[in-house]
Design a protein around this motif. Structure first.
Motif, mmCIF file in Angstrom:
data_model
loop_
_atom_site.group_PDB
_atom_site.id
_atom_site.type_symbol
_atom_site.label_atom_id
_atom_site.label_comp_id
_atom_site.label_asym_id
_atom_site.label_seq_id
_atom_site.Cartn_x
_atom_site.Cartn_y
_atom_site.Cartn_z
ATOM 1 N N ALA A 195 1.038 -1.565 -0.385
ATOM 2 C CA ALA A 195 -0.281 -0.057 0.277
ATOM 3 C C ALA A 195 0.148 1.836 -0.171
ATOM 4 N N GLU A 222 -5.025 -8.317 1.939
ATOM 5 C CA GLU A 222 -5.522 -7.360 2.038
ATOM 6 C C GLU A 222 -6.558 -6.614 3.483
ATOM 7 N N GLN A 223 -5.615 -7.105 3.704
ATOM 8 C CA GLN A 223 -6.181 -6.580 5.717
ATOM 9 C C GLN A 223 -4.916 -5.505 5.699
ATOM 10 N N LYS A 226 -5.337 -2.926 2.791
ATOM 11 C CA LYS A 226 -7.129 -1.425 3.793
ATOM 12 C C LYS A 226 -7.051 -0.703 4.643
ATOM 13 N N ASP A 227 -5.664 -1.733 5.859
ATOM 14 C CA ASP A 227 -6.035 -1.483 6.778
ATOM 15 C C ASP A 227 -4.721 0.633 6.412
ATOM 16 N N ASP A 229 -4.161 1.883 3.679
ATOM 17 C CA ASP A 229 -4.409 2.907 2.715
ATOM 18 C C ASP A 229 -6.525 1.936 2.170
ATOM 19 N N PRO A 230 -7.147 2.213 2.830
ATOM 20 C CA PRO A 230 -8.346 1.778 1.828
ATOM 21 C C PRO A 230 -8.930 2.296 0.367
ATOM 22 N N LYS A 233 -6.812 -0.593 -4.433
ATOM 23 C CA LYS A 233 -7.850 -1.807 -4.725
ATOM 24 C C LYS A 233 -6.303 -3.418 -5.191
#
Length: 386
Positions: A195, A222-223, A226-227, A229-230, A233
């Motif tokens: 990310a 994936e976590q 997303k944690d 930078d949401p 993709k």
């Protein structure tokens, strides 16, 4: 008759052949003991299946006789490992296990063995491999990969004096050590790095085979993304549904998958695909995007030297340390058993920093360190399912 005294010896030789236990007396029949042992190995499979009942009657023994369970006494031999699909040379999972074997061999100065898998092999093939290593006197005997689960469950109880180990699976047994890892935690850190490194806000995950073990890698990655930078993709992709289809052993499949993800603008690719991951790394290097390695520090792998500048980091599993730890426990006379978990808190998993570029990505190192602290403290709970 002159042949009279030879009759008992011939009968004993037949009995030894049926039992797969050549004796010294048998050995003198043809070129000494060594020749008799060669014959027994060549005939063991056919005799063992076709004449199981006869062999049991002729031998009159049980699986508990002898120091090593079925087949007789132990020799002074050490660690043996049976590789997972891909075998040695995958620059990842299996090579990490081999590194542990080499460390044990050097320190304990004993005989070791490492056995390659066969393409399209069955659980019965794996059983035979594990049993053969135990019968020869190797201790411990480690199956590298969850695919050895059914075989180890079937074999371990037959060789109670041998310590068995299995990587990435849990098998119950008094003489079995299940060496399992928190892959999701290392993958979370890889997600944080991805990310921070992406410029297109798109990253990819390539899993070798669609199985629960690899789901842990995807879930953590994936976590972590997303944690951090949401807006980023994640494109997940699995190469095959089963290992038999080559998901862990086909660099061409990994390369094709990576090229597809790069076409969709992914500029950081994390792979958990064994030997197939080499194809992912090659494609990333060619496109001048980032690859994230797995299991071993793939930046340092000689076979990947041509691509190492594009290997940002690797999610590490201390497989070599786990293999060595089991060997040492046996050598010390206190063999490990039960579930042995290697996680971030115990330094059993982690993230490599070998590539100098790792420290040059703005905010990456600081974000990873913060994530580590959160996982170890328990404030970050990492999922095991996507």
């Amino acid at each position: 008759m002159d042949n009279g005294p030879e009759e008992p010896r011939s009968q004993e030789c037949l009995r030894a052949l049926m039992c797969a236990e050549p004796s010294a007396r048998c050995g003198v029949l043809e070129n000494g003991e060594l020749q008799m042992r060669r014959i027994s190995k060549l005939t063991r499979v056919a005799v063992g299946v076709a004449s199981l009942a006869l062999a049991a009657t002729a031998c009159g023994g049980t699986s508990s006789e002898g120091g090593g369970g079925e087949g007789g006494t132990k020799d002074d031999k050490g660690l043996a490992i049976a590789y997972d699909i891909g075998g040695r040379g995958d620059q990842s999972f299996n090579d990490a296990a081999f590194a542990g074997l080499e460390k044990a061999k050097k320190e304990f100065k004993y005989e070791t063995a490492d056995i390659e898998p066969n393409e399209g092999e069955t659980d019965a093939d794996k059983e035979q491999r594990l049993a053969s290593l135990a019968r020869q006197g190797y201790n411990p005997v480690i199956g590298v990969g969850f695919a050895y689960g059914p075989a180890m469950k079937a074999v371990a109880s037959k060789y109670p004096d041998t310590t068995f180990g299995i990587v990435d699976s849990v098998v119950e047994g008094d003489n079995v050590a299940s060496l399992v890892f928190a892959e999701n935690e290392a993958s979370y850190l890889a997600g944080v790095a991805a990310a921070k490194a992406t410029k297109t806000k798109t990253v990819g995950f390539v899993g070798g085979v669609d199985v629960p073990l690899i789901h842990k890698f995807q879930a953590g990655f994936e976590q972590g993304v997303k944690d951090t930078d949401p807006a980023v993709k994640v494109i997940p992709q699995y190469l095959t549904q089963t290992a038999e289809e080559g998901g862990f052993s086909s660099p061409d499949k990994g390369k094709a998958a990576a090229e597809g993800q790069i076409e969709k603008k992914a500029d950081v690719l994390y792979q958990a695909a064994g030997l197939s991951g080499q194809g992912v790394i090659e494609a990333a290097a060619k496109a001048k995007v980032w690859a994230i390695g797995v299991d071993s520090d793939q930046y340092r792998q000689e076979a990947l030297a041509a691509y190492k500048d594009r290997i940002l980091t690797s999610a590490l599993k201390d497989i070599d340390g786990a293999v060595y730890a089991l060997a040492k426990s046996v050598e010390d006379g206190k063999p490990l058993n039960g579930v042995q978990t290697f996680d971030l808190k115990s330094d059993g998993v982690g993230l490599s920093e070998s590539n100098p570029e790792y420290a040059e990505v703005p905010g990456l190192k600081e974000a990873v360190e913060k994530a580590k602290e959160g996982i170890v403290s328990g404030s970050i709970k990492v999922r095991t399912e996507p």
